[in-house]
Design a protein around this motif. Structure first.
Motif, PDB file in Angstrom:
ATOM      1  N   UNK A 135       8.589   4.961   1.065  1.00 11.30           N
ATOM      2  CA  UNK A 135       8.948   3.902   0.136  1.00 11.30           C
ATOM      3  C   UNK A 135       9.663   2.761   0.862  1.00 11.30           C
ATOM      4  N   UNK A 136      10.484   3.089   1.850  1.00  8.94           N
ATOM      5  CA  UNK A 136      11.175   2.071   2.641  1.00  8.94           C
ATOM      6  C   UNK A 136      10.164   1.217   3.402  1.00  8.94           C
ATOM      7  N   UNK A 137       9.144   1.844   3.976  1.00 12.41           N
ATOM      8  CA  UNK A 137       8.117   1.107   4.706  1.00 12.41           C
ATOM      9  C   UNK A 137       7.357   0.163   3.772  1.00 12.41           C
ATOM     10  N   UNK A 138       7.022   0.650   2.582  1.00 14.30           N
ATOM     11  CA  UNK A 138       6.315  -0.169   1.596  1.00 14.30           C
ATOM     12  C   UNK A 138       7.203  -1.331   1.151  1.00 14.30           C
TER      13      UNK A 138
ATOM     14  N   UNK B  37      -9.900   6.332  -7.573  1.00 15.95           N
ATOM     15  CA  UNK B  37     -11.218   6.218  -6.941  1.00 15.95           C
ATOM     16  C   UNK B  37     -11.240   5.124  -5.867  1.00 15.95           C
ATOM     17  N   UNK B  38     -10.596   3.987  -6.156  1.00 11.54           N
ATOM     18  CA  UNK B  38     -10.704   2.826  -5.275  1.00 11.54           C
ATOM     19  C   UNK B  38      -9.412   2.447  -4.554  1.00 11.54           C
ATOM     20  N   UNK B  39      -8.257   2.807  -5.133  1.00 11.34           N
ATOM     21  CA  UNK B  39      -6.988   2.330  -4.613  1.00 11.34           C
ATOM     22  C   UNK B  39      -5.981   3.457  -4.497  1.00 11.34           C
ATOM     23  N   UNK B  40      -4.901   3.141  -3.782  1.00 20.05           N
ATOM     24  CA  UNK B  40      -3.696   3.947  -3.808  1.00 20.05           C
ATOM     25  C   UNK B  40      -2.662   3.080  -4.511  1.00 20.05           C
TER      26      UNK B  40
ATOM     27  N   UNK C 115      -2.640  -0.259  -2.481  1.00 16.23           N
ATOM     28  CA  UNK C 115      -3.058  -0.264  -1.082  1.00 16.23           C
ATOM     29  C   UNK C 115      -4.582  -0.232  -1.043  1.00 16.23           C
ATOM     30  N   UNK C 116      -5.151  -1.138  -0.276  1.00 18.23           N
ATOM     31  CA  UNK C 116      -6.591  -1.216  -0.104  1.00 18.23           C
ATOM     32  C   UNK C 116      -6.869  -1.554   1.358  1.00 18.23           C
ATOM     33  N   UNK C 117      -7.652  -0.729   2.025  1.00 19.21           N
ATOM     34  CA  UNK C 117      -7.968  -0.935   3.447  1.00 19.21           C
ATOM     35  C   UNK C 117      -6.704  -1.097   4.300  1.00 19.21           C
ATOM     36  N   UNK C 118      -5.722  -0.218   4.082  1.00 16.39           N
ATOM     37  CA  UNK C 118      -4.456  -0.206   4.822  1.00 16.39           C
ATOM     38  C   UNK C 118      -3.641  -1.495   4.689  1.00 16.39           C
TER      39      UNK C 118
END
Length: 158
Positions: free
Chosen positions: A14-17, A42-45, A57-60
């Protein structure tokens, strides 16, 4: 959008985000003592705080949700479009350079940006810059922003 897995984020994650979102917009979007969750779809985090999606998050790459942008006054990474572009952006279209009225000149190609309308200043979409900010303002042809998240999509309805 179906949630496949959901779990609590470790303080370190969470700190990194939080730091990544702070770097994007220059303000603190996630409070320091917050507890967050990660929902894998399906598509995202999706990053959740109190069951509300604040980022995904999408494609890091981490993008804020429009609901997060509605609760914070941001100028870094902001692009303003004319009212003629609104109906197209509400359907998920990419942002074209002729519709851009103003843009943060510090935007670099590949940056995370958000788009607001010129009349109300409300966020319409989040995307990735395909041009530098200065070029967006001066250009009168071509795609300027690839839309990733817009009003009415699955993330908005989450």
């Amino acid at each position: 959008m179906e949630i496949k897995r959901r779990y609590c984020l470790k303080k370190k994650e969470l700190k990194r985000i939080r730091e990544e979102l702070n770097n994007i917009f220059g303000i603190e979007v996630i409070p320091k003592n917050a507890n967050g969750e990660l929902a894998i779809t399906d598509n995202y985090e999706m990053i959740l705080l109190n069951n509300e999606p604040i980022a995904f998050k999408l494609n890091d790459k981490i993008y804020p949700t429009l609901k997060t942008l509605l609760t914070h006054e941001l100028n870094k990474g902001k692009v303003v479009v004319d009212m003629g572009a609104v109906r197209f952006l509400a359907k998920g279209a990419d942002v074209m350079a002729p519709g851009i009225v103003d843009a943060d000149e510090n935007i670099k190609k590949g940056d995370v940006v958000f788009v607001v309308d010129e009349t109300h200043g409300r966020p319409l979409c989040v995307g990735e810059a395909l041009m530098d900010g200065k070029e967006m303002k001066e250009s009168n042809k071509g795609r300027a922003i690839k839309t990733i998240h817009y009003i009415g999509d699955d993330i908005w309805k989450f």
